[in-house]
Design an enzyme around this catalytic site. Structure first.
Site, mmCIF file in Angstrom:
data_model
loop_
_atom_site.group_PDB
_atom_site.id
_atom_site.type_symbol
_atom_site.label_atom_id
_atom_site.label_comp_id
_atom_site.label_asym_id
_atom_site.label_seq_id
_atom_site.Cartn_x
_atom_site.Cartn_y
_atom_site.Cartn_z
ATOM 1 N N HIS A 162 0.820 -1.213 0.000
ATOM 2 C CA HIS A 162 0.000 0.000 0.000
ATOM 3 C C HIS A 162 0.861 1.275 0.000
ATOM 4 O O HIS A 162 0.423 2.338 0.447
ATOM 5 C CB HIS A 162 -1.011 -0.002 1.156
ATOM 6 N N HIS A 173 -1.200 5.708 8.762
ATOM 7 C CA HIS A 173 0.178 6.167 8.952
ATOM 8 C C HIS A 173 0.215 7.448 9.782
ATOM 9 O O HIS A 173 0.727 8.479 9.358
ATOM 10 C CB HIS A 173 0.868 6.328 7.595
ATOM 11 N N HIS A 218 10.663 -3.268 3.332
ATOM 12 C CA HIS A 218 11.070 -1.868 3.245
ATOM 13 C C HIS A 218 11.343 -1.321 4.638
ATOM 14 O O HIS A 218 10.821 -1.819 5.633
ATOM 15 C CB HIS A 218 10.020 -1.001 2.543
ATOM 16 N N GLU A 223 4.752 -4.904 8.419
ATOM 17 C CA GLU A 223 3.327 -4.740 8.089
ATOM 18 C C GLU A 223 2.711 -6.026 7.554
ATOM 19 O O GLU A 223 1.476 -6.150 7.503
ATOM 20 C CB GLU A 223 3.169 -3.646 7.026
#
Length: 431
Positions: free
Chosen positions: A12, A59, A193, A240
């Site tokens: 995402h 976020h 990431h 995540e």
């Protein structure tokens, strides 16, 4: 009953929405992103789910560290694009499914997942970045959305095992929902990431490939992995992927990956999968037994005269009015209400019925409409009405008659330092 048609896993990263909004479809650097999502678009168009249960993390946009929960279920009737600092994206809001969301909430709580709920909050790139590419939306979205926000940004965070078990509980709830609808499950985030610190820019393609393979064929072999192990292999933000585990837990044990795409252009590996069910696993409970179990705690409360449990359904129906009254804790709103109530009503978009309830201080009517008592308490404090006056009105009694039913004839409210709000207090000692 409702049926789960399969699962989608997707990164995402805001890279996806930027590429779409900037019209990068034909740019050779960006084109692989769009190409990789075409089979997912086709699968959604073919299966035509009525609802997408969408697992994501915010976020620090709509969910900040002042109140941060592990699991937060969207129960509202509509969701809009959040402003992340440069203005919201130019995409239309998407409809929710409050009835299914309330049913899922009951099931999760009955299965001992202590969730929180939300509505009237914008959804950031964790939701709309891939969603805008997955589905056509120029003339409205083709399905309803139930967003499920997972608090992965602050430790302690939900574990792989906890998330997988949560997915299984979500599956049970959907399978026992007494409407003939199709539901798809989307798990988002990742893949490898890291976006902070000296390790910023870390990626690990071999681990990404291994994880996607094991997600399909051996998800339970991943359940004991710690956040530290996930961070070592996939970067801290790459953890995540616990949200992919929720999606996988919501599917049957036997599945098949019918599409998989992977592209690493810069900071975050952009990946997606379509996972279809390959078994007809039936729920262990009958529909009647499940529904009885999830409603057990409030069974019989409807027999109590003058008692109105504040349910998710009531909160959705009367959100606008509850929100208006809750905003009285803000000095500016409070001032406008006292000086020009009709303008404050109009600014809040209250209906004629809602205006009348507030204007007439119809305490009992407000409760019947769906306002929770503690908003009445705030309104009372603003207009200088004691709690006891409100209690008496709800019983249809005068204050004097109501006080005769109390052991002590005291008066009080939640009013603080605003002047004149407790003038009803005659300073006489309590009897």
């Amino acid at each position: 009953m409702a049926r789960i048609v399969g699962g989608i896993a997707t990164s995402h990263t805001p890279t996806i929405s930027f590429a779409q909004d900037a019209g990068k479809q034909n740019d050779p650097v960006w084109a692989p992103i769009f190409k990789g999502y075409e089979p997912v678009q086709e699968w959604l168009a073919e299966t035509k789910p009525d609802v997408l249960f969408y697992i994501y993390n915010d976020h620090m946009t709509s969910f900040f560290i002042d109140h941060y929960s592990h699991f937060t279920l969207g129960v509202g009737d509509e969701y809009y694009s959040a402003d992340e600092g440069g203005g919201p994206r130019a995409i239309p809001p998407i409809k929710g499914d409050p009835a299914l969301a309330e049913h899922i909430a009951k099931g999760l709580v009955a299965d001992e997942f202590d969730i929180s709920t939300f509505q009237n909050k914008g959804l950031d790139h964790g939701c709309f970045s891939p969603l805008g590419l997955l589905l056509p939306h120029e003339n409205g979205w083709p399905l309803k959305l139930i967003p499920f926000q997972v608090g992965v940004l602050q430790f302690p965070a939900p574990t792989m095992r906890r998330c997988y078990k949560l997915g299984q509980a979500i599956r049970r709830a959907i399978q026992h929902y007494p409407e003939d609808i199709k539901v798809a499950i989307a798990g988002t985030g990742g893949l490898s990431h890291q976006v902070h610190g000296e390790r910023c820019g870390f990626n690990n393609t071999p681990w990404d490939m291994e994880f996607m393979e094991r997600l399909e064929k051996d998800p339970e072999g991943l359940l004991d992995m710690t956040h530290a192990e996930l961070a070592e292999l996939g970067g801290l933000e790459g953890a995540e992927i616990v949200m992919w585990m929720i999606m996988r837990g919501a599917l049957s044990k036997k599945v098949e990956t019918t599409h998989k795409a992977y592209y690493l252009p810069s900071m975050c590996a952009i990946a997606n999968m379509v996972i279809e069910e390959r078994s007809e696993e039936k729920p262990e409970e009958t529909d009647a037994a499940y529904l009885k179990r999830i409603n057990h705690q409030v069974a019989g409360v409807e027999k109590l005269d003058g008692t109105y449990p504040f349910t998710i359904g009531r909160g959705v129906k009367a959100f606008r009015l509850n929100n208006y009254l809750h905003s009285l804790v803000e000095p500016a709103h409070r001032k406008l209400f006292l000086e020009d109530p009709e303008k404050s009503f109009a600014d809040a978009g209250l209906t004629d019925e809602e205006k009348k309830l507030v204007r007439e201080r119809d305490w009992r009517g407000l409760i019947h409409y769906g306002v929770i008592f503690f908003m009445l308490e705030k309104l009372g404090a603003v207009v200088g009405t004691s709690n006891l006056h409100i209690y008496a009105a709800m019983r249809g009694e005068t204050l004097e008659d109501f006080q005769k039913t109390r052991n002590a004839q005291i008066m009080y409210s939640v009013a603080g330092t605003d002047k004149g709000k407790t003038d009803w207090d005659n300073k006489e000692p309590a009897k």
